[in-house]
Motif scaffolding. Structure first.
Motif, PDB file in Angstrom:
ATOM      1  N   LEU A 318       0.821  -1.211   0.000  1.00 28.47           N
ATOM      2  CA  LEU A 318       0.000   0.000   0.000  1.00 28.47           C
ATOM      3  C   LEU A 318       0.860   1.268   0.000  1.00 28.47           C
ATOM      4  O   LEU A 318       0.520   2.270  -0.632  1.00 28.47           O
ATOM      5  N   ALA A 319       1.985   1.193   0.702  1.00 25.07           N
ATOM      6  CA  ALA A 319       2.863   2.370   0.765  1.00 25.07           C
ATOM      7  C   ALA A 319       3.309   2.777  -0.642  1.00 25.07           C
ATOM      8  O   ALA A 319       3.335   3.957  -0.986  1.00 25.07           O
ATOM      9  N   LYS A 320       3.640   1.783  -1.458  1.00 21.06           N
ATOM     10  CA  LYS A 320       4.035   2.058  -2.839  1.00 21.06           C
ATOM     11  C   LYS A 320       2.837   2.602  -3.634  1.00 21.06           C
ATOM     12  O   LYS A 320       2.962   3.515  -4.440  1.00 21.06           O
ATOM     13  N   ARG A 321       1.673   2.023  -3.360  1.00 26.39           N
ATOM     14  CA  ARG A 321       0.477   2.396  -4.116  1.00 26.39           C
ATOM     15  C   ARG A 321       0.038   3.837  -3.909  1.00 26.39           C
ATOM     16  O   ARG A 321      -0.649   4.400  -4.736  1.00 26.39           O
ATOM     17  N   VAL A 322       0.398   4.410  -2.769  1.00 31.72           N
ATOM     18  CA  VAL A 322      -0.019   5.794  -2.520  1.00 31.72           C
ATOM     19  C   VAL A 322       1.098   6.792  -2.841  1.00 31.72           C
ATOM     20  O   VAL A 322       0.923   7.994  -2.682  1.00 31.72           O
ATOM     21  N   SER A 323       2.218   6.288  -3.324  1.00 24.17           N
ATOM     22  CA  SER A 323       3.405   7.142  -3.457  1.00 24.17           C
ATOM     23  C   SER A 323       3.532   7.880  -4.794  1.00 24.17           C
ATOM     24  O   SER A 323       4.507   8.592  -5.002  1.00 24.17           O
ATOM     25  N   ALA A 324       2.596   7.662  -5.689  1.00 26.69           N
ATOM     26  CA  ALA A 324       2.680   8.216  -7.056  1.00 26.69           C
ATOM     27  C   ALA A 324       3.923   7.651  -7.757  1.00 26.69           C
ATOM     28  O   ALA A 324       4.579   6.744  -7.238  1.00 26.69           O
ATOM     29  N   CYS A 325       4.267   8.197  -8.933  1.00 24.47           N
ATOM     30  CA  CYS A 325       5.242   7.487  -9.776  1.00 24.47           C
ATOM     31  C   CYS A 325       6.694   7.682  -9.346  1.00 24.47           C
ATOM     32  O   CYS A 325       7.562   6.928  -9.752  1.00 24.47           O
ATOM     33  N   GLY A 326       6.969   8.684  -8.558  1.00 22.74           N
ATOM     34  CA  GLY A 326       8.349   8.895  -8.101  1.00 22.74           C
ATOM     35  C   GLY A 326       9.114   9.921  -8.920  1.00 22.74           C
ATOM     36  O   GLY A 326      10.239  10.289  -8.563  1.00 22.74           O
ATOM     37  N   ALA A 327       8.531  10.393 -10.010  1.00 26.97           N
ATOM     38  CA  ALA A 327       9.206  11.409 -10.825  1.00 26.97           C
ATOM     39  C   ALA A 327       9.508  12.635  -9.968  1.00 26.97           C
ATOM     40  O   ALA A 327       8.719  13.029  -9.122  1.00 26.97           O
ATOM     41  N   GLY A 328      10.684  13.196 -10.190  1.00 24.74           N
ATOM     42  CA  GLY A 328      11.045  14.426  -9.481  1.00 24.74           C
ATOM     43  C   GLY A 328      11.544  14.200  -8.073  1.00 24.74           C
ATOM     44  O   GLY A 328      11.943  15.146  -7.394  1.00 24.74           O
TER      45      GLY A 328
ATOM     46  N   LYS B  11       1.692  -9.088   3.181  1.00 20.40           N
ATOM     47  CA  LYS B  11       3.063  -8.607   2.964  1.00 20.40           C
ATOM     48  C   LYS B  11       3.882  -8.741   4.244  1.00 20.40           C
ATOM     49  O   LYS B  11       3.471  -8.267   5.294  1.00 20.40           O
ATOM     50  N   LYS B  12       5.015  -9.427   4.109  1.00 14.20           N
ATOM     51  CA  LYS B  12       5.893  -9.543   5.273  1.00 14.20           C
ATOM     52  C   LYS B  12       6.624  -8.222   5.512  1.00 14.20           C
ATOM     53  O   LYS B  12       6.951  -7.861   6.613  1.00 14.20           O
ATOM     54  N   VAL B  13       6.891  -7.529   4.410  1.00 12.71           N
ATOM     55  CA  VAL B  13       7.622  -6.265   4.505  1.00 12.71           C
ATOM     56  C   VAL B  13       6.878  -5.244   3.650  1.00 12.71           C
ATOM     57  O   VAL B  13       6.448  -5.558   2.548  1.00 12.71           O
ATOM     58  N   THR B  14       6.706  -4.064   4.171  1.00 13.04           N
ATOM     59  CA  THR B  14       6.119  -3.020   3.326  1.00 13.04           C
ATOM     60  C   THR B  14       7.048  -1.809   3.332  1.00 13.04           C
ATOM     61  O   THR B  14       7.850  -1.631   4.241  1.00 13.04           O
ATOM     62  N   ALA B  15       6.887  -1.006   2.302  1.00  4.24           N
ATOM     63  CA  ALA B  15       7.657   0.237   2.181  1.00  4.24           C
ATOM     64  C   ALA B  15       9.164   0.015   2.164  1.00  4.24           C
ATOM     65  O   ALA B  15       9.921   0.875   2.592  1.00  4.24           O
ATOM     66  N   CYS B  16       9.612  -1.148   1.668  1.00  3.93           N
ATOM     67  CA  CYS B  16      11.053  -1.414   1.632  1.00  3.93           C
ATOM     68  C   CYS B  16      11.719  -0.611   0.507  1.00  3.93           C
ATOM     69  O   CYS B  16      12.933  -0.423   0.529  1.00  3.93           O
ATOM     70  N   GLU B  39       8.599  -6.539  -5.856  1.00  2.00           N
ATOM     71  CA  GLU B  39       9.899  -7.161  -6.152  1.00  2.00           C
ATOM     72  C   GLU B  39      10.205  -8.281  -5.158  1.00  2.00           C
ATOM     73  O   GLU B  39      10.729  -9.321  -5.518  1.00  2.00           O
ATOM     74  N   ARG B  40       9.885  -8.052  -3.905  1.00  2.00           N
ATOM     75  CA  ARG B  40      10.209  -9.056  -2.875  1.00  2.00           C
ATOM     76  C   ARG B  40       9.410 -10.335  -3.075  1.00  2.00           C
ATOM     77  O   ARG B  40       9.954 -11.436  -3.020  1.00  2.00           O
ATOM     78  N   ILE B  41       8.086 -10.165  -3.292  1.00  2.00           N
ATOM     79  CA  ILE B  41       7.240 -11.357  -3.478  1.00  2.00           C
ATOM     80  C   ILE B  41       7.687 -12.113  -4.728  1.00  2.00           C
ATOM     81  O   ILE B  41       7.836 -13.336  -4.709  1.00  2.00           O
TER      82      ILE B  41
END
Lengths: 436, 50
Positions: A318-328, B11-16, B39-41
């Motif tokens: 979820l953390a990745k999903r809310v982070s937008a694409c990362g540009a900039g 998820k065992k790990v998040t925000a890695c 990537e981890r999974i």
């Protein structure tokens, strides 16, 4: 939040909070949408119990966790514009036919080297870094591509890091040497072909104004054959001139390509531009493609269409999903003179210049703007079922539409949502086949 | 009738932060996080397959 939708005679429920996808009958779908349901009391009781059961399991109406976006100061990827020149003159090119609204030039090895040094220096503890060779046409500066790859690998090894390289090419300069190098060194190669010859030739012209299809298709086929099982994408663009674009995707599949992406054009050229009145046709076309996609997969001759792949089980956290694409923030573009931009779509726009690889520092104000941008700053996305899949869309598209990287581009939203529904239907049909 | 088709693996790990940059995949115009895999999974599944 739940999204109840139909695909032909199938009814689905997507739960945004848990990320679970369910299939249901029409009565359940109607009940969940608050519509009148004509079923017996006994059936209604069973339906309500099934719904409550999923709620208890946390798979329906699950709360949406306010995950923190990943906003590490580590830089993980660079798009290297090794050539601001191109050997094609595609009418719709966002990059001004390769020149990016400036002079035609190529990147020197010294600049590419400084970019690699910048990335290695700014990548902190990150072990895997990404570099995408982009243009214009990057193979017009093949020598610098080669030297940069060798330099990056050597320097990364000293630091216990490694690179994943990608090249995006129109295929015109593919020959024995370039094919061997790309297949050896590139983790991914993106090859530009729009589909049927007449569609491709209408927009992808040579410098002399001729269609380029015949000049590239054989080379690209040979390249893919030689690539074996390594990653590649044949990537095309559709415009208002080929709203029947499912034929182009299938044409590419029929020509032996099994990894395909076809994107709506981003242009304001009147005869090519996708307009609001095209959307119903485009949505119907995605369904047509989806039906054939499933049929072929069931017959054992499936292929991968990029947008019909949504990984609901092993997808990003979820953390990745809310982070937008990362540009900039974690991803930047570097143009031939070393100037740094948030991404390739902003390249050449002085207002978005963030620094230069020879200066080695980034504009803190602009970086902060992108670092802050995430799903939660994209207020209009709050009640959209697709938000944890698209993360609020492309910052550049948003900016070019509204002047604000956080204001989603509504046309893109419509297409995105349709593609996601198709992808979910593809997944459900695949599971059904596996279970039978 | 309700049948669960798919639900996310725990998820065992998040925000890695190991995941690839979103815009590095195929399209360069509408790549989305939903088209990516963790990537981890993926790595753990590949190890299991081997």
């Amino acid at each position: 939040m739940i999204h109840v939708f139909s695909y032909h005679d199938k009814r689905y429920i997507y739960d945004t909070g848990s990320g679970a996808l369910h299939e249901c009958d029409d009565a359940t779908a109607r009940y969940l949408k608050g519509e009148p349901v004509e079923i017996s009391d006994e059936e209604l009781k069973e339906t309500v119990e099934a719904i409550e059961g999923l709620r208890r399991e946390g798979l329906l109406d699950a709360p949406e966790t306010q995950a923190r976006p990943i906003k590490s100061p580590e830089v993980k990827a660079l798009c290297l514009h090794v050539s601001h020149d191109c050997n094609l003159r595609c009418r719709y090119c966002f990059a001004d036919e390769g020149a990016y609204h400036s002079v035609r030039e190529v990147m020197s090895f010294e600049t590419a080297k400084a970019a690699i040094d910048f990335l290695l220096r700014e990548s902190g503890n990150r072990k895997v870094l990404e570099v995408d060779f982009f243009g214009g046409e990057p193979l017009m500066n093949f020598d610098v591509v080669k030297r940069t790859v060798y330099y990056a690998k050597e320097e990364a090894a000293k630091l216990g890091k490694r690179f994943l390289f990608t090249t995006t090419t129109n295929g015109l300069l593919l020959d024995d040497e370039t094919v061997a190098f790309l297949n050896e060194e590139m983790e991914n190669v993106v090859l530009s072909v729009d589909g049927r010859k007449e569609v491709h030739d209408a927009v992808r012209k040579t410098v002399n104004g001729k269609g380029s299809f015949d000049a590239v298709i054989g080379k690209i086929k040979q390249f893919v054959k030689a690539r074996g099982d390594k990653h590649y994408y044949v990537r095309g663009t559709f415009t208002a001139k080929n709203l029947d674009f499912s034929k182009d995707v299938l044409f590419l599949a029929d020509n032996g390509f099994d990894s395909i992406s076809l994107e709506p054009v981003v242009t304001d050229i009147p005869d090519l531009q996708i307009r609001e009145e095209h959307l119903p046709t485009i949505e119907a076309e995605y369904e047509k493609l989806c039906d054939e996609y499933i049929r072929r997969e069931a017959e054992g001759r499936g292929f991968l269409f990029f947008h019909f792949h949504v990984d609901l089980e092993g997808g990003p956290c979820l953390a990745k999903r809310v982070s937008a694409c990362g540009a900039g923030n974690e991803y930047f573009s570097v143009v031939p003179n070393g100037d740094i931009y948030p991404c390739h779509q902003f390249a050449g726009d002085a207002a978005w210049r963030m620094g230069n690889v020879f200066e080695g520092k980034l504009d803190g104000r602009l970086r902060e703007k992108f670092a802050r941008s995430c799903l939660f700053t994209r207020k209009k996305c709050g009640d959209c079922f697709a938000k944890f899949i698209c993360s609020g869309g492309c910052s550049a598209n948003n900016y070019h539409y509204s002047g604000d990287i956080d204001e989603p581009y509504p046309m893109t939203c419509v297409m995105m949502k349709k593609r996601i529904e198709c992808a979910m239907h593809v997944l459900a049909e695949r599971k059904a086949r596996e279970n039978s | 009738m309700i049948k669960t088709i798919a639900k996310p693996a725990e998820k065992k790990v998040t925000a890695c932060g190991e995941c690839r940059s979103t815009c590095q995949s195929a399209c360069k115009t509408s790549c989305t996080v939903g088209n990516q895999s963790c990537e981890r999974i993926t790595r753990e599944q590949n190890i299991e397959k081997k």
